[in-house]
Design an enzyme around this catalytic site. Structure first.
Site, PDB file in Angstrom:
ATOM      1  N   ASP A 131      94.739  12.837 -48.647  1.00  0.00           N
ATOM      2  CA  ASP A 131      93.385  13.097 -48.144  1.00  0.00           C
ATOM      3  C   ASP A 131      92.898  14.470 -48.584  1.00  0.00           C
ATOM      4  O   ASP A 131      93.161  15.465 -47.934  1.00  0.00           O
ATOM      5  CB  ASP A 131      93.410  12.999 -46.615  1.00  0.00           C
ATOM      6  CG  ASP A 131      92.051  13.068 -45.979  1.00  0.00           C
ATOM      7  OD1 ASP A 131      91.050  12.980 -46.703  1.00  0.00           O
ATOM      8  OD2 ASP A 131      91.988  13.218 -44.738  1.00  0.00           O
ATOM      9  N   GLU A 162      84.339  18.761 -45.875  1.00  0.00           N
ATOM     10  CA  GLU A 162      84.276  17.413 -45.290  1.00  0.00           C
ATOM     11  C   GLU A 162      85.043  17.326 -43.982  1.00  0.00           C
ATOM     12  O   GLU A 162      84.645  16.605 -43.057  1.00  0.00           O
ATOM     13  CB  GLU A 162      84.817  16.382 -46.290  1.00  0.00           C
ATOM     14  CG  GLU A 162      84.600  14.930 -45.892  1.00  0.00           C
ATOM     15  CD  GLU A 162      85.686  14.368 -44.972  1.00  0.00           C
ATOM     16  OE1 GLU A 162      85.444  13.322 -44.335  1.00  0.00           O
ATOM     17  OE2 GLU A 162      86.790  14.973 -44.893  1.00  0.00           O
ATOM     18  N   GLU A 163      86.133  18.065 -43.892  1.00  0.00           N
ATOM     19  CA  GLU A 163      87.009  17.950 -42.725  1.00  0.00           C
ATOM     20  C   GLU A 163      86.431  18.590 -41.466  1.00  0.00           C
ATOM     21  O   GLU A 163      86.941  18.358 -40.369  1.00  0.00           O
ATOM     22  CB  GLU A 163      88.378  18.567 -43.028  1.00  0.00           C
ATOM     23  CG  GLU A 163      89.169  17.873 -44.135  1.00  0.00           C
ATOM     24  CD  GLU A 163      89.692  16.499 -43.736  1.00  0.00           C
ATOM     25  OE1 GLU A 163      89.398  16.054 -42.607  1.00  0.00           O
ATOM     26  OE2 GLU A 163      90.371  15.876 -44.558  1.00  0.00           O
TER      27      GLU A 163
END
Length: 404
Positions: A131, A162-163
């Protein structure tokens, strides 16, 4: 005729492995999925990406290295500063404005875990190995293997953040959807990379985050009636939310809406009545809208809020943005297995009228863990699958335009 048109964009070797393969579990008996040179390039690229620590907020190093790599492969790379020393990378070939965008993210969750590759077990691991640096590496190699007009009609986008809320993709979206921006451009097809077990995702749950903040009055624990315990109030509030959790909206496609009480903190010592306390909570929406669920949360906590205010304290709810409802995603490519997922992605952060697909190697069940890893063959299969997905969506889009 359509199938013949698809194959013309693929190198000769790819036509031999165009259909999805299911190699044996024994890596020594598995048929090769990629030519040796391409497999070596893939593994080297993936390793370099994983070896660069890029926990959200610290993506500069991996971004610089990836820029150099893409430029060495004759891509034009444009950097977009999201915040200080944090950049999205937009790469393309001979054409700046393309019909297809292939994208993933280069940030990871903490903590950093070093890269490793066990050739005996065929397992590759480390933070971000799944990921989402597996998707990044596979996407790049997949695109490099294309030819002709299709290659010229693809852009690559690798974003930061994004996280932790998607600030990278939101920034990119604001640029391409602003008619006054020189970067304004509409894509017809966007392919997102996340760990999906090599399957095409038909949708994922929505998201709503919030923090319950309580302020009471400090006092000596021997005389608790002289204070107002923020911890006591928070515990009562969380009890109401646990009851609500069993009655949240559900759907046949996505199942139950879930509520996770992720972080709780309050007080300063055991012998002090807590003056402040808070809990951070994440809701994964299977149905309805964030606004509806917000109303349910407010109703559930109304009595607790009124009670603490009468005692001179406060209870406030701080929403983490607007949230978003369940996200339906295109999955009209018949040659892929399908699934829905519970995690969030950058898909809703890219606004616009475009076809959107979500695919990637590896499993979400090992992402964000200390045993994040995937098999080499899955990484290689993702190259073929991304390439196939690009070609088939391009052909489908072309046919739709001819029929209009």
């Amino acid at each position: 005729m359509i199938f013949r048109n698809i194959l013309q964009f693929l190198p000769a070797y790819a036509t031999l492995t165009f259909a999805a393969q299911t190699p044996l579990d024994d890596p020594y008996n598995s048929p090769p999925l990629l030519p040796k040179s391409e497999s070596s390039e893939l593994l080297s690229l993936h390793r370099k990406l994983v070896e660069h620590e890029s926990i959200t907020g610290n993506e500069e190093g991996v971004g610089k290295w990836l820029t150099s790599y893409l430029e060495s492969k004759k891509f034009t790379v444009k950097l977009q500063e999201v915040t200080s020393k944090r950049y999205n990378l937009l790469a393309y070939g001979s054409k700046k404005k393309t019909s297809i965008l292939v994208t993933s993210h280069i940030d990871t969750v903490p903590p950093f875990w070093p890269y490793y590759y066990n050739e005996t077990s065929d397992v590759i691991g480390g933070r971000g190995s799944v990921d989402a640096k597996a998707s990044v590496a596979a996407q790049i190699i997949a695109v490099q293997g294309l030819e002709g007009k299709l290659l010229d009609d693809i852009s690559l986008l690798f974003v930061v953040g994004e996280e932790t809320g998607g600030d990278g993709m939101k920034h990119f979206s604001s640029l391409i959807n602003d008619p006054d921006s020189p970067s304004a451009h509409t894509y017809d097809v966007v392919i997102f990379g996340e760990p999906t077990e090599g399957k095409l995702v038909c949708g994922h749950k929505g998201m709503l985050g919030f923090t319950v903040k309580v302020k009471g009055k400090a006092a000596h624990s021997g005389y608790p009636w002289l204070g107002v315990s923020a911890n006591d109030v928070l515990v009562e509030a969380l009890g109401r939310l646990l009851v609500l959790r069993d009655n949240l909206p559900w759907s046949e496609k996505y199942g139950n809406t879930t509520m996770n009480i992720g972080k709780v903190q309050g007080g300063v010592a055991a012998n002090v009545v807590a003056e402040t306390a808070e809990a951070r909570i994440a809701v994964r929406l299977a149905a309805a809208t964030p606004k509806i669920v917000q109303g349910m949360v407010l109703d559930a906590l109304e009595d607790v809020k009124s009670s603490v205010e009468k005692l001179g304290g406060t209870l406030e709810i701080e929403w983490s943005g607007e949230g978003y409802p369940p996200i339906d995603i295109d999955c009209d490519i018949e040659s892929f297995e399908k699934l829905t997922v519970n995690y969030g992605t950058d898909v809703p952060n890219l606004k616009g009228d475009h076809k959107r697909y979500l695919y990637g190697p590896g499993s979400i069940f090992v992402a964000h863990s200390d045993h994040e890893a995937l098999k080499k063959k899955d990484l290689e299969q993702a190259v073929l699958d991304f390439r196939r997905l690009i070609v088939e969506t391009s052909e489908m889009h072309h046919q739709e335009h001819l029929e209009m």
